[in-house]
Write an enzyme that holds these catalytic residues in place. Sequence first.
Site, PDB file in Angstrom:
ATOM      1  N   LYS A  94       0.863  -1.189   0.000  1.00 28.95           N
ATOM      2  CA  LYS A  94       0.000   0.000   0.000  1.00 28.95           C
ATOM      3  C   LYS A  94       0.899   1.238   0.000  1.00 28.95           C
ATOM      4  O   LYS A  94       1.577   1.533   0.970  1.00 28.95           O
ATOM      5  CB  LYS A  94      -0.900   0.057   1.246  1.00 28.95           C
ATOM      6  CG  LYS A  94      -1.965   1.146   1.074  1.00 28.95           C
ATOM      7  CD  LYS A  94      -2.416   1.812   2.326  1.00 28.95           C
ATOM      8  CE  LYS A  94      -1.630   2.992   2.757  1.00 28.95           C
ATOM      9  NZ  LYS A  94      -1.759   4.226   1.949  1.00 28.95           N
ATOM     10  N   GLY A 145       7.690   4.831   7.652  1.00 20.66           N
ATOM     11  CA  GLY A 145       6.877   6.033   7.824  1.00 20.66           C
ATOM     12  C   GLY A 145       7.084   6.617   9.203  1.00 20.66           C
ATOM     13  O   GLY A 145       8.159   6.483   9.792  1.00 20.66           O
ATOM     14  N   SER A 146       6.041   7.233   9.729  1.00 19.30           N
ATOM     15  CA  SER A 146       6.176   7.951  10.993  1.00 19.30           C
ATOM     16  C   SER A 146       6.188   6.997  12.186  1.00 19.30           C
ATOM     17  O   SER A 146       5.626   5.895  12.132  1.00 19.30           O
ATOM     18  CB  SER A 146       5.033   8.956  11.139  1.00 19.30           C
ATOM     19  OG  SER A 146       3.813   8.271  11.271  1.00 19.30           O
ATOM     20  N   THR A 147       6.780   7.448  13.260  1.00 21.02           N
ATOM     21  CA  THR A 147       6.825   6.637  14.489  1.00 21.02           C
ATOM     22  C   THR A 147       5.404   6.367  14.998  1.00 21.02           C
ATOM     23  O   THR A 147       5.080   5.258  15.416  1.00 21.02           O
ATOM     24  CB  THR A 147       7.660   7.383  15.558  1.00 21.02           C
ATOM     25  OG1 THR A 147       8.997   7.509  15.054  1.00 21.02           O
ATOM     26  CG2 THR A 147       7.692   6.633  16.872  1.00 21.02           C
ATOM     27  N   THR A 149       2.537   6.053  13.369  1.00 25.32           N
ATOM     28  CA  THR A 149       1.861   4.983  12.625  1.00 25.32           C
ATOM     29  C   THR A 149       2.542   3.640  12.892  1.00 25.32           C
ATOM     30  O   THR A 149       1.861   2.612  13.031  1.00 25.32           O
ATOM     31  CB  THR A 149       1.858   5.298  11.110  1.00 25.32           C
ATOM     32  OG1 THR A 149       1.310   6.592  10.905  1.00 25.32           O
ATOM     33  CG2 THR A 149       1.043   4.288  10.335  1.00 25.32           C
ATOM     34  N   GLY A 150       3.859   3.645  12.987  1.00 27.15           N
ATOM     35  CA  GLY A 150       4.580   2.396  13.285  1.00 27.15           C
ATOM     36  C   GLY A 150       4.138   1.807  14.615  1.00 27.15           C
ATOM     37  O   GLY A 150       3.922   0.589  14.735  1.00 27.15           O
ATOM     38  N   GLU A 298      11.795  15.860  14.336  1.00 28.94           N
ATOM     39  CA  GLU A 298      12.216  15.588  12.954  1.00 28.94           C
ATOM     40  C   GLU A 298      11.516  16.592  12.046  1.00 28.94           C
ATOM     41  O   GLU A 298      10.302  16.506  11.857  1.00 28.94           O
ATOM     42  CB  GLU A 298      11.807  14.163  12.571  1.00 28.94           C
ATOM     43  CG  GLU A 298      12.132  13.829  11.146  1.00 28.94           C
ATOM     44  CD  GLU A 298      11.661  12.446  10.718  1.00 28.94           C
ATOM     45  OE1 GLU A 298      10.538  12.060  11.069  1.00 28.94           O
ATOM     46  OE2 GLU A 298      12.421  11.765  10.027  1.00 28.94           O
TER      47      GLU A 298
HETATM   48  P1  NDP Z   1       2.559   8.094   7.940  1.00 29.91           P
HETATM   49  O1  NDP Z   1       3.262   7.220   8.883  1.00 29.91           O
HETATM   50  O2  NDP Z   1       1.193   8.535   8.289  1.00 29.91           O
HETATM   51  O3  NDP Z   1       2.456   7.416   6.479  1.00 29.91           O
HETATM   52  C1  NDP Z   1       3.233   6.310   6.032  1.00 29.91           C
HETATM   53  C2  NDP Z   1       2.354   5.265   5.346  1.00 29.91           C
HETATM   54  O4  NDP Z   1       1.461   4.676   6.292  1.00 29.91           O
HETATM   55  C3  NDP Z   1       1.472   5.830   4.250  1.00 29.91           C
HETATM   56  O5  NDP Z   1       1.285   4.862   3.233  1.00 29.91           O
HETATM   57  C4  NDP Z   1       0.163   6.058   4.972  1.00 29.91           C
HETATM   58  O6  NDP Z   1      -0.930   6.160   4.115  1.00 29.91           O
HETATM   59  C5  NDP Z   1       0.111   4.815   5.853  1.00 29.91           C
HETATM   60  N1  NDP Z   1      -0.733   4.900   7.044  1.00 29.91           N
HETATM   61  C6  NDP Z   1      -1.251   5.997   7.638  1.00 29.91           C
HETATM   62  N2  NDP Z   1      -1.937   5.631   8.764  1.00 29.91           N
HETATM   63  C7  NDP Z   1      -1.841   4.273   8.851  1.00 29.91           C
HETATM   64  C8  NDP Z   1      -2.321   3.293   9.803  1.00 29.91           C
HETATM   65  N3  NDP Z   1      -3.019   3.658  10.871  1.00 29.91           N
HETATM   66  N4  NDP Z   1      -2.029   2.011   9.595  1.00 29.91           N
HETATM   67  C9  NDP Z   1      -1.282   1.618   8.530  1.00 29.91           C
HETATM   68  N5  NDP Z   1      -0.826   2.494   7.594  1.00 29.91           N
HETATM   69  C10 NDP Z   1      -1.081   3.800   7.755  1.00 29.91           C
HETATM   70  O7  NDP Z   1       3.460   9.329   7.657  1.00 29.91           O
HETATM   71  P2  NDP Z   1       2.962  10.795   7.247  1.00 29.91           P
HETATM   72  O8  NDP Z   1       2.821  10.819   5.800  1.00 29.91           O
HETATM   73  O9  NDP Z   1       1.790  11.220   8.036  1.00 29.91           O
HETATM   74  O10 NDP Z   1       4.203  11.674   7.742  1.00 29.91           O
HETATM   75  C11 NDP Z   1       4.258  12.182   9.071  1.00 29.91           C
HETATM   76  C12 NDP Z   1       5.666  12.312   9.517  1.00 29.91           C
HETATM   77  O11 NDP Z   1       6.321  11.045   9.487  1.00 29.91           O
HETATM   78  C13 NDP Z   1       6.511  13.182   8.613  1.00 29.91           C
HETATM   79  O12 NDP Z   1       6.370  14.510   8.964  1.00 29.91           O
HETATM   80  C14 NDP Z   1       7.882  12.653   8.866  1.00 29.91           C
HETATM   81  O13 NDP Z   1       8.416  13.284  10.000  1.00 29.91           O
HETATM   82  C15 NDP Z   1       7.654  11.198   9.167  1.00 29.91           C
HETATM   83  N6  NDP Z   1       7.932  10.331   8.011  1.00 29.91           N
HETATM   84  C16 NDP Z   1       9.058   9.584   8.039  1.00 29.91           C
HETATM   85  C17 NDP Z   1       9.380   8.781   6.995  1.00 29.91           C
HETATM   86  C18 NDP Z   1      10.606   7.961   7.005  1.00 29.91           C
HETATM   87  O14 NDP Z   1      11.050   7.492   5.957  1.00 29.91           O
HETATM   88  N7  NDP Z   1      11.207   7.713   8.139  1.00 29.91           N
HETATM   89  C19 NDP Z   1       8.537   8.706   5.796  1.00 29.91           C
HETATM   90  C20 NDP Z   1       7.361   9.509   5.866  1.00 29.91           C
HETATM   91  C21 NDP Z   1       7.087  10.288   6.949  1.00 29.91           C
HETATM   92  P3  NDP Z   1      -1.359   7.596   3.527  1.00 29.91           P
HETATM   93  O15 NDP Z   1      -0.130   8.408   3.282  1.00 29.91           O
HETATM   94  O16 NDP Z   1      -2.073   7.237   2.274  1.00 29.91           O
HETATM   95  O17 NDP Z   1      -2.221   8.211   4.578  1.00 29.91           O
END
Ligand code: NDP
Length: 394
Positions: A94, A145-147, A149-150, A298
């Site tokens: 996804k 992704g973000s901490t 969501t992780g 960050e």
């Molecule tokens: P998210 O963690 O929200 O997004 C990462 C992925 O997870 C996207 O595909 C998103 O979908 C999906 N997602 C969102 N919510 C859920 C959930 N509850 N369960 C499973 N999957 C989910 O990151 P953000 O885009 O909100 O970014 C926020 C912050 O995270 C940024 O400001 C940055 O600081 C950090 N970040 C860090 C990254 C890294 O590589 N370490 C990468 C991206 C962000 P969708 O986008 O379609 O909502």
Amino acid sequence: MFYFFHRDILSESLVSDKPGTVQFEVEAGAGWIEYLTSLDIPVETMTEPNGKTIKVYNRPFGVVASITPWNWPFMIAVWHIFPALKTKNCVVNKPSEYTPLSTIKLVEIINRHLPQGVCNIVLGQGEVGQALSEHAAVDKVTFTGSTRTGQSILSHSVRSLKSVVLELGGNDAGIVLEDADIERVAEKIFGSAFLNAGQTCAALKRLYVHENIYDALVKKLVEIANQQVIGDGTDAAVSFGPVQNKMQYDKVKALLQDAVAQGGTVVSTAQALPETGYFIAPTIVTNVHEGMALVDQEQFGPVLPVLKFRTIDEVLQRSNATEFGLGGSVWSQNLELAENIASQMETGTVWINSHSDLSPAAVFGGWKLSGLGYSFGLDGLLLFTHKQAVHITS
Ligand code: NDP
């Protein structure tokens, strides 16, 4: 089999002659695929004193869920999907709804070479990611992704005890020692801090500079910042593109405003920006300190806080005082001292005289709130498998 993916991905993407980060992503992704082709999945065989043979296999999980973010959407999808396939799993990706197109294309290319249903993509926002990660048929989740969501994904994995690998945010510190050659290091520091307009998990996000060279290095960084050509990232003449989305643009602007309100000084020159788009010029900020959100969080954007330090003990204490632990760097001509400092940094990766340049062969993972598990190398690949010991008595 991977040879065909590699060739198709490169040829389809490069003929379109896209500049900058797009080209970089495709080539880096192809490099990761090439590295994976060189690996074999090991089988460990041992013989007991009583003659029994034990073989330990690395078996596929079955179905791997891959959830990828909007920064580096193509490259990170390669990092998830190809190890899953190499270890004989099926995979469902996804992508972020902000940036799904390159991943859709990638999966289309892969599916020219695989039976139907092995490599899949589902589209939708966070709730789709949540449904996928919670699905009973999914045995492993790999997430970048973000901490926040992780942590949510990990909490939902408790009932099923799914295997979860999390690559999360970071707030990487770079430590520049007094003996660093400013002319040599400034370009590389700038290149890491502002890689993809700062939207890179392992970008250099806080710069600590020894007080004796602080002014000279800041001056050089400002010179480099002011040379950037800001505009449409698909224009080959442009060196600096926009922030990817409004959410991130608003967040970075708010962090900058907060730092300035608390006494931070923007030392890079304000530049003319395109009228439309989420543009923020590369911004260097001095007079900053821990306790400001721009330093502690960050920022994930084109703003670099530069802090002054006097002693190594002091800078280690300050740079380690964070909930993140993804990467860090030391900049010095004294490699022995730099390695000693590296051993005291609380991060999964430390670079000496570079930052952010990852290798497919070296494990990459965060300490503290920056992650769980790791990717890359044979160790990272084997996290896409579970062990099975077969005891054979004749
Ligand atoms: P998210 O963690 O929200 O997004 C990462 C992925 O997870 C996207 O595909 C998103 O979908 C999906 N997602 C969102 N919510 C859920 C959930 N509850 N369960 C499973 N999957 C989910 O990151 P953000 O885009 O909100 O970014 C926020 C912050 O995270 C940024 O400001 C940055 O600081 C950090 N970040 C860090 C990254 C890294 O590589 N370490 C990468 C991206 C962000 P969708 O986008 O379609 O909502």
